[in-house]
Scaffold this motif. Structure first.
Motif, PDB file in Angstrom:
ATOM      1  N   ALA A  40     -64.990  41.553 -33.686  1.00 31.24           N
ATOM      2  CA  ALA A  40     -66.391  41.843 -33.987  1.00 31.24           C
ATOM      3  C   ALA A  40     -66.569  43.304 -34.388  1.00 31.24           C
ATOM      4  N   ILE A  41     -65.863  44.214 -33.692  1.00 33.83           N
ATOM      5  CA  ILE A  41     -65.948  45.638 -34.044  1.00 33.83           C
ATOM      6  C   ILE A  41     -65.408  45.869 -35.449  1.00 33.83           C
ATOM      7  N   ALA A  42     -64.310  45.181 -35.790  1.00 35.30           N
ATOM      8  CA  ALA A  42     -63.725  45.339 -37.122  1.00 35.30           C
ATOM      9  C   ALA A  42     -64.689  44.874 -38.208  1.00 35.30           C
ATOM     10  N   VAL A  43     -65.332  43.727 -37.971  1.00 36.73           N
ATOM     11  CA  VAL A  43     -66.284  43.215 -38.960  1.00 36.73           C
ATOM     12  C   VAL A  43     -67.470  44.177 -39.112  1.00 36.73           C
ATOM     13  N   LEU A  44     -67.956  44.690 -37.974  1.00 36.00           N
ATOM     14  CA  LEU A  44     -69.080  45.628 -38.025  1.00 36.00           C
ATOM     15  C   LEU A  44     -68.695  46.905 -38.776  1.00 36.00           C
ATOM     16  N   TRP A  45     -67.475  47.397 -38.547  1.00 35.92           N
ATOM     17  CA  TRP A  45     -67.027  48.616 -39.219  1.00 35.92           C
ATOM     18  C   TRP A  45     -66.904  48.411 -40.728  1.00 35.92           C
ATOM     19  N   ILE A  46     -66.364  47.279 -41.124  1.00 38.79           N
ATOM     20  CA  ILE A  46     -66.222  46.991 -42.559  1.00 38.79           C
ATOM     21  C   ILE A  46     -67.587  46.945 -43.233  1.00 38.79           C
ATOM     22  N   ASP A  47     -68.537  46.273 -42.606  1.00 37.46           N
ATOM     23  CA  ASP A  47     -69.896  46.241 -43.167  1.00 37.46           C
ATOM     24  C   ASP A  47     -70.521  47.627 -43.178  1.00 37.46           C
ATOM     25  N   HIS A 101     -63.125  57.343 -49.079  1.00 33.39           N
ATOM     26  CA  HIS A 101     -61.731  56.886 -48.972  1.00 33.39           C
ATOM     27  C   HIS A 101     -61.218  57.045 -47.541  1.00 33.39           C
ATOM     28  N   TYR A 102     -61.589  58.146 -46.884  1.00 35.23           N
ATOM     29  CA  TYR A 102     -61.171  58.349 -45.490  1.00 35.23           C
ATOM     30  C   TYR A 102     -61.714  57.241 -44.597  1.00 35.23           C
ATOM     31  N   LEU A 103     -62.980  56.901 -44.773  1.00 36.52           N
ATOM     32  CA  LEU A 103     -63.590  55.862 -43.935  1.00 36.52           C
ATOM     33  C   LEU A 103     -62.966  54.500 -44.208  1.00 36.52           C
ATOM     34  N   GLU A 104     -62.629  54.223 -45.445  1.00 37.64           N
ATOM     35  CA  GLU A 104     -62.065  52.914 -45.812  1.00 37.64           C
ATOM     36  C   GLU A 104     -60.621  52.754 -45.371  1.00 37.64           C
ATOM     37  N   THR A 105     -59.900  53.849 -45.194  1.00 37.02           N
ATOM     38  CA  THR A 105     -58.482  53.776 -44.829  1.00 37.02           C
ATOM     39  C   THR A 105     -58.215  54.281 -43.422  1.00 37.02           C
ATOM     40  N   ARG A 161     -57.300  54.443 -39.690  1.00 36.69           N
ATOM     41  CA  ARG A 161     -56.504  53.568 -38.830  1.00 36.69           C
ATOM     42  C   ARG A 161     -57.334  53.098 -37.636  1.00 36.69           C
ATOM     43  N   PRO A 162     -57.140  51.859 -37.176  1.00 33.80           N
ATOM     44  CA  PRO A 162     -57.933  51.338 -36.043  1.00 33.80           C
ATOM     45  C   PRO A 162     -57.863  52.214 -34.807  1.00 33.80           C
ATOM     46  N   GLN A 163     -56.671  52.756 -34.508  1.00 36.10           N
ATOM     47  CA  GLN A 163     -56.545  53.577 -33.308  1.00 36.10           C
ATOM     48  C   GLN A 163     -57.395  54.833 -33.422  1.00 36.10           C
ATOM     49  N   GLN A 164     -57.389  55.461 -34.602  1.00 33.54           N
ATOM     50  CA  GLN A 164     -58.200  56.665 -34.792  1.00 33.54           C
ATOM     51  C   GLN A 164     -59.689  56.348 -34.698  1.00 33.54           C
ATOM     52  N   LEU A 165     -60.075  55.182 -35.200  1.00 38.56           N
ATOM     53  CA  LEU A 165     -61.473  54.773 -35.099  1.00 38.56           C
ATOM     54  C   LEU A 165     -61.875  54.560 -33.649  1.00 38.56           C
ATOM     55  N   LEU A 166     -61.059  53.835 -32.890  1.00 36.85           N
ATOM     56  CA  LEU A 166     -61.414  53.518 -31.503  1.00 36.85           C
ATOM     57  C   LEU A 166     -61.437  54.777 -30.639  1.00 36.85           C
TER      58      LEU A 166
END
Length: 499
Positions: free
Chosen positions: A51-58, A277-281, A283-288
């Motif tokens: 769910a977090i991944a889907v929210l981040w992509i949107d 580009h930074y936001l689109e690429t 890494r999940p660990q850096q985001l979390l």
């Protein structure tokens, strides 16, 4: 997404009750766009990664749309600087918001310049007209001409996020410095300042610029006791006098252009694309990592905004909460393996829960009881009662002891206490009748016992006998045990007895 990118939200001003430890947390302000994203993600519960991944992509998709359509980012403060104490994602969003505004300004300026060129296509401005002057520099005259020196308007240094500063530092270490200049950026800034100085002082020499921009590189030989003389007596420093000096070369190549006619040092289009580009690429660990820090910081900032009076014990606990978050979350940032932090984060959540309960009680007492001494005493008693429960272990601690401490109410405090128990209004009185229960300020009890009693004369004879043999007075009682509200009652048990 609708709530995050609501057009009616406007720009956030980040007005917060800043804690002295809050700046040490690499998060984002609680009202900012990324902080609100993190708080929304908490609603998923159980760390639902999909769910977090889907929210981040949107979320990133909406960010790109705002960039491509030159629409301002909601919940972002309108500023010309970047807060390097915040997390990198918030810094990137600040950079993008600035780039969007710059891009819109460039588009408007381009349209204006095109219209102006059509009107003045055959006209040429004289060469030596002063442009872009911010005012006269006190007690300074140009060397070659008897004219006052003017300070020019200059461009601000290009904005950079934390990772951009690190990249420049690594580049400087790898390629070395050249005459005090660590890269092309410094050359561009210096060239821009020289162009602006030339535009503001058409007859200026290289020595004039050094006297204004780098006074330490001008060795003055003027002995006029502070009174300016002309021409100024002095010479350039040794490093500025060396053959092939980079500053003089840049001076010779720099055109005389005011800031309004110069190319911006910040390439808004390029930097904006780099942010997306930074936001689109990412890494999940850096985001979390950044989400966890921001979620804790934003939640604590929301608690810190609560007004709870002058309860020093509560203030101490809030400071301890921030200090605990700093020590726990600092080890989270930049670590490749975060499995050993699970226990620390759980303990931090438990500490947060205890502080939140104390804060709710403190705010309630402060708001409802207009008697400072009594409110302070009640909170202190409850604090001492609750303190043993605030353990640091993950095991739940349960105490059977109830909070039964009593406080003596002073003469001047009786009115404040009595105001808590106001007589019911007409609406509340009618509601009390409908609820069939004892209400306190309109709050209904969860459970009720309803008793109906009637006094009747009953015969001891047979029910078919036309006349009773004897008559006794007895009480017929019906008891109903119910629960729920007055609009939704459930009968749990009904008992009829004869006494």
């Amino acid at each position: 997404m609708k709530d995050l990118f609501n057009d009616e939200v406007g720009n956030s001003n980040y007005v917060e009750a800043e804690n002295k430890y809050g700046r040490a947390l690499k998060g984002a302000p609680s009202d900012s766009l990324f902080a609100q994203f993190c708080l929304h993600a908490l609603w998923f519960g159980n760390c639902n990664m999909r769910a977090i991944a889907v929210l981040w992509i949107d979320f990133v998709r909406e960010i790109r749309w705002c960039w491509e359509e030159s629409e301002r980012l909601p919940r972002m403060k309108t500023t010309s600087s970047i807060d390097l104490s915040s997390c990198v994602i918030h810094q990137k969003l600040q950079m993008l918001a600035i780039c969007i505004e710059r891009k819109k300004s460039l588009n408007r300026k381009k349209d204006t310049d095109d219209a102006h060129k059509e009107k003045t296509s055959n006209s040429m401005a004289p060469d030596k007209i002063r442009k872009g002057s911010a005012g006269v520099v006190p007690s300074m005259m140009l060397i070659n001409t008897f004219q006052e020196m003017h300070a020019p308007y200059t461009q601000d240094a290009p904005l950079m996020t934390e990772d951009m500063h690190e990249e420049r530092l690594h580049a400087a270490e790898a390629f070395g410095n050249a005459v005090g200049l660590s890269g092309q950026l410094e050359r561009d800034i210096l060239s821009s300042d020289m162009s602006a100085f030339k535009a503001a002082n058409p007859d200026a020499a290289f020595e004039d610029f050094i006297r204004w921009h780098s006074p330490g590189d001008w060795v003055s030989e003027d002995k006029s006791d502070g009174n300016p003389t002309w021409p100024p007596k002095g010479r350039l420093s040794q490093r500025m006098s060396e053959h092939g000096n980079m500053w003089r070369k840049i001076w010779n190549d720099a055109p005389a252009l005011p800031v309004s006619e110069q190319k911006s040092l910040l390439d808004s289009v390029r930097e904006g694309e780099k942010v997306v580009h930074y936001l689109e690429t990412l890494r999940p660990q850096q985001l979390l990592e950044q989400m966890v820090c921001t979620a804790f910081k934003s939640s604590a900032d929301i608690l810190n905004k609560t007004t709870y009076g002058g309860f020093k014990l509560m203030k101490t606990k809030m400071d301890q909460l921030y200090a605990t978050m700093v020590s726990t979350l600092r080890s989270l940032q930049g670590k490749s393996d975060t499995s050993d932090l699970a226990g620390d984060l759980k303990r931090l959540c438990q500490v947060f829960e205890h502080i939140e309960k104390l804060l709710i009680f403190a705010a309630s007492v402060h708001r409802k009881l207009d008697a400072p001494r009594l409110a302070q005493s009640i909170f202190t008693d409850y604090f001492n009662y609750y303190l043993p429960k605030m353990g640091t272990s993950l095991e739940s601690i349960c105490y059977e002891k109830e909070f039964t401490t009593k406080e003596k109410v002073g003469t001047l405090e009786r009115e404040a206490v009595s105001s808590l128990f106001r007589p019911p209004t007409a609406n509340q009185s009618w509601r009390k009748v409908l609820s069939m229960g004892n209400l306190l300020n309109g709050h209904e009890p969860i459970q009720r016992e309803i008793v109906f009693s009637v006094l009747e004369k009953l015969s001891n004879g047979h029910y078919s006998s036309p006349t009773p043999l004897c008559t006794d007075e007895q009480i017929e009682t019906h008891r109903m045990y119910i629960c729920g509200t007055s609009n939704d009652l459930w009968i749990a048990l009904s008992v009829t007895s004869w006494d």
